[in-house]
Scaffold this motif. Structure first.
Motif, PDB file in Angstrom:
ATOM      1  N   LEU A 157       0.857  -1.184   0.000  1.00  0.00           N
ATOM      2  CA  LEU A 157       0.000   0.000   0.000  1.00  0.00           C
ATOM      3  C   LEU A 157       0.892   1.232   0.000  1.00  0.00           C
ATOM      4  CD1 LEU A 157      -2.861   1.252   0.325  1.00  0.00           C
ATOM      5  CD2 LEU A 157      -2.427   1.217   2.796  1.00  0.00           C
ATOM      6  N   ILE A 158       0.716   2.096  -1.003  1.00  0.00           N
ATOM      7  CA  ILE A 158       1.535   3.309  -1.086  1.00  0.00           C
ATOM      8  C   ILE A 158       0.687   4.574  -0.957  1.00  0.00           C
ATOM      9  CG2 ILE A 158       3.318   2.173  -2.432  1.00  0.00           C
ATOM     10  CD1 ILE A 158       2.141   3.750  -4.895  1.00  0.00           C
ATOM     11  N   GLY A 159      -0.633   4.436  -0.928  1.00  0.00           N
ATOM     12  CA  GLY A 159      -1.507   5.600  -0.800  1.00  0.00           C
ATOM     13  C   GLY A 159      -2.941   5.200  -1.009  1.00  0.00           C
ATOM     14  N   GLY A 160      -3.815   6.172  -0.856  1.00  0.00           N
ATOM     15  CA  GLY A 160      -5.225   5.914  -1.079  1.00  0.00           C
ATOM     16  C   GLY A 160      -6.084   7.050  -0.586  1.00  0.00           C
ATOM     17  N   ASP A 161      -7.379   6.916  -0.852  1.00  0.00           N
ATOM     18  CA  ASP A 161      -8.317   7.949  -0.441  1.00  0.00           C
ATOM     19  C   ASP A 161      -9.722   7.382  -0.390  1.00  0.00           C
ATOM     20  OD1 ASP A 161      -9.974   8.721  -3.039  1.00  0.00           O
ATOM     21  OD2 ASP A 161      -7.893   8.472  -3.663  1.00  0.00           O
ATOM     22  N   VAL A 162     -10.606   8.140   0.217  1.00  0.00           N
ATOM     23  CA  VAL A 162     -12.041   7.892   0.173  1.00  0.00           C
ATOM     24  C   VAL A 162     -12.639   9.145  -0.428  1.00  0.00           C
ATOM     25  CG1 VAL A 162     -14.128   7.537   1.556  1.00  0.00           C
ATOM     26  CG2 VAL A 162     -12.001   6.371   2.173  1.00  0.00           C
ATOM     27  N   SER A 163     -13.474   8.965  -1.449  1.00  0.00           N
ATOM     28  CA  SER A 163     -14.012  10.133  -2.142  1.00  0.00           C
ATOM     29  C   SER A 163     -15.441   9.898  -2.593  1.00  0.00           C
ATOM     30  CB  SER A 163     -13.134  10.484  -3.348  1.00  0.00           C
ATOM     31  OG  SER A 163     -13.083   9.392  -4.248  1.00  0.00           O
ATOM     32  N   SER A 164     -16.090  11.010  -2.900  1.00  0.00           N
ATOM     33  CA  SER A 164     -17.468  10.983  -3.372  1.00  0.00           C
ATOM     34  C   SER A 164     -17.502  11.437  -4.825  1.00  0.00           C
ATOM     35  CB  SER A 164     -18.329  11.925  -2.528  1.00  0.00           C
ATOM     36  OG  SER A 164     -19.591  12.101  -3.128  1.00  0.00           O
ATOM     37  N   THR A 165     -18.308  10.758  -5.627  1.00  0.00           N
ATOM     38  CA  THR A 165     -18.478  11.149  -7.021  1.00  0.00           C
ATOM     39  C   THR A 165     -19.702  12.034  -7.211  1.00  0.00           C
ATOM     40  OG1 THR A 165     -19.721   9.126  -7.473  1.00  0.00           O
ATOM     41  CG2 THR A 165     -17.333   9.076  -7.890  1.00  0.00           C
ATOM     42  N   ALA A 166     -20.376  12.402  -6.109  1.00  0.00           N
ATOM     43  CA  ALA A 166     -21.544  13.277  -6.187  1.00  0.00           C
ATOM     44  C   ALA A 166     -21.119  14.674  -6.629  1.00  0.00           C
ATOM     45  CB  ALA A 166     -22.241  13.344  -4.830  1.00  0.00           C
ATOM     46  N   SER A 167     -22.097  15.476  -7.050  1.00  0.00           N
ATOM     47  CA  SER A 167     -21.789  16.818  -7.538  1.00  0.00           C
ATOM     48  C   SER A 167     -21.131  17.685  -6.460  1.00  0.00           C
ATOM     49  CB  SER A 167     -23.053  17.497  -8.066  1.00  0.00           C
ATOM     50  OG  SER A 167     -24.019  17.578  -7.030  1.00  0.00           O
ATOM     51  N   ASP A 168     -21.451  17.441  -5.206  1.00  0.00           N
ATOM     52  CA  ASP A 168     -20.816  18.171  -4.099  1.00  0.00           C
ATOM     53  C   ASP A 168     -19.755  17.280  -3.448  1.00  0.00           C
ATOM     54  OD1 ASP A 168     -22.568  16.326  -3.022  1.00  0.00           O
ATOM     55  OD2 ASP A 168     -23.240  17.637  -1.397  1.00  0.00           O
ATOM     56  N   GLY A 169     -19.008  16.559  -4.261  1.00  0.00           N
ATOM     57  CA  GLY A 169     -18.068  15.535  -3.818  1.00  0.00           C
ATOM     58  C   GLY A 169     -16.983  16.034  -2.898  1.00  0.00           C
ATOM     59  N   PHE A 170     -16.234  15.090  -2.367  1.00  0.00           N
ATOM     60  CA  PHE A 170     -15.146  15.364  -1.435  1.00  0.00           C
ATOM     61  C   PHE A 170     -14.093  14.286  -1.586  1.00  0.00           C
ATOM     62  CE2 PHE A 170     -18.228  12.674   0.660  1.00  0.00           C
ATOM     63  CZ  PHE A 170     -17.428  11.656   1.142  1.00  0.00           C
ATOM     64  N   MET A 171     -12.979  14.519  -0.951  1.00  0.00           N
ATOM     65  CA  MET A 171     -11.920  13.514  -0.878  1.00  0.00           C
ATOM     66  C   MET A 171     -11.274  13.628   0.498  1.00  0.00           C
ATOM     67  SD  MET A 171      -8.597  12.914  -3.333  1.00  0.00           S
ATOM     68  CE  MET A 171      -9.627  12.588  -4.752  1.00  0.00           C
ATOM     69  N   GLN A 172     -11.000  12.485   1.087  1.00  0.00           N
ATOM     70  CA  GLN A 172     -10.370  12.449   2.409  1.00  0.00           C
ATOM     71  C   GLN A 172      -9.403  11.288   2.471  1.00  0.00           C
ATOM     72  OE1 GLN A 172     -13.932  11.532   4.861  1.00  0.00           O
ATOM     73  NE2 GLN A 172     -12.785   9.696   5.452  1.00  0.00           N
ATOM     74  N   GLY A 173      -8.715  11.199   3.599  1.00  0.00           N
ATOM     75  CA  GLY A 173      -7.794  10.096   3.821  1.00  0.00           C
ATOM     76  C   GLY A 173      -8.533   8.791   4.048  1.00  0.00           C
ATOM     77  N   LEU A 174      -7.779   7.734   4.250  1.00  0.00           N
ATOM     78  CA  LEU A 174      -8.339   6.393   4.361  1.00  0.00           C
ATOM     79  C   LEU A 174      -9.042   6.102   5.681  1.00  0.00           C
ATOM     80  CD1 LEU A 174      -5.407   4.411   2.701  1.00  0.00           C
ATOM     81  CD2 LEU A 174      -7.703   4.764   1.771  1.00  0.00           C
ATOM     82  N   LEU A 175      -8.676   6.785   6.730  1.00  0.00           N
ATOM     83  CA  LEU A 175      -9.238   6.499   8.043  1.00  0.00           C
ATOM     84  C   LEU A 175     -10.649   7.067   8.164  1.00  0.00           C
ATOM     85  CD1 LEU A 175      -8.753   5.252  10.843  1.00  0.00           C
ATOM     86  CD2 LEU A 175      -7.837   7.465  11.549  1.00  0.00           C
ATOM     87  N   ASN A 176     -11.575   6.242   8.631  1.00  0.00           N
ATOM     88  CA  ASN A 176     -12.954   6.678   8.885  1.00  0.00           C
ATOM     89  C   ASN A 176     -12.960   7.402  10.219  1.00  0.00           C
ATOM     90  OD1 ASN A 176     -15.686   7.045   9.219  1.00  0.00           O
ATOM     91  ND2 ASN A 176     -16.223   4.891   9.104  1.00  0.00           N
ATOM     92  N   SER A 177     -12.971   8.720  10.156  1.00  0.00           N
ATOM     93  CA  SER A 177     -12.907   9.485  11.412  1.00  0.00           C
ATOM     94  C   SER A 177     -14.201  10.190  11.717  1.00  0.00           C
ATOM     95  CB  SER A 177     -11.781  10.494  11.364  1.00  0.00           C
ATOM     96  OG  SER A 177     -11.822  11.271  10.195  1.00  0.00           O
TER      97      SER A 177
END
Length: 152
Positions: free
Chosen positions: A132-152
């Motif tokens: 594992l060298i990286g990653g993200d959690v993101s939304s494809t919705a029109s008001d999308g976002f991107m964050q790190g892997l940890l569910n905080s």
């Protein structure tokens, strides 16, 4: 002039020296161990990736939605620089992977707060040679976002 002498027994001296050395070694291990620590983990199987995602707090289907090979560009635009800043916040750094091909595993996130019934939240794990060298959690919705892997 007043001189006061104290007689110290040898076992006390040796105990003090040993405890001092042990404390110094522990301090060095903690300092260098945490400083050099990395979030790179071996995720060379679906079982390991699933376990990691659960550790991060995500519920995902039993198998990834997609895996694709991507080329990390040599020259980074501001978008890629910002993405790498997100990776650095998590303890990763993609700089060493410039010009390399990596696999990106995509999973649908089923338990993102306030989006549990939506199909627009995805987790991406970037894997190189099983690590594992990286990653993200993101939304494809029109008001999308991107964050790190940890569910905080």
């Amino acid at each position: 002039m007043f001189i006061h002498t104290v007689k110290i027994k040898r076992p006390k001296v040796w105990l003090t020296v040993i405890l001092g050395i042990a404390a110094a070694v522990l301090a060095l291990l903690l300092f260098f161990g945490l400083k050099g620590r990395s979030n790179i983990r071996e995720l060379d199987s679906e079982t390991k990736r699933q376990h990691f995602l659960h550790e991060m707090g995500w519920e995902v289907p039993e198998k990834f939605d997609e895996v694709k090979t991507v080329l990390i560009p040599e020259d980074w635009s501001d978008v890629y620089k910002n993405y790498n800043d997100l990776q650095k916040q998590q303890g990763f750094d993609l700089t060493a992977y410039k010009g390399m091909q990596v696999q990106v595993y995509t999973y649908k996130v089923l338990n993102y707060p306030d989006h549990e019934k939506e199909d627009c939240i995805f987790c991406h794990l970037m894997i190189s040679d099983g690590l594992l060298i990286g990653g993200d959690v993101s939304s494809t919705a029109s008001d999308g976002f991107m964050q790190g892997l940890l569910n905080s």
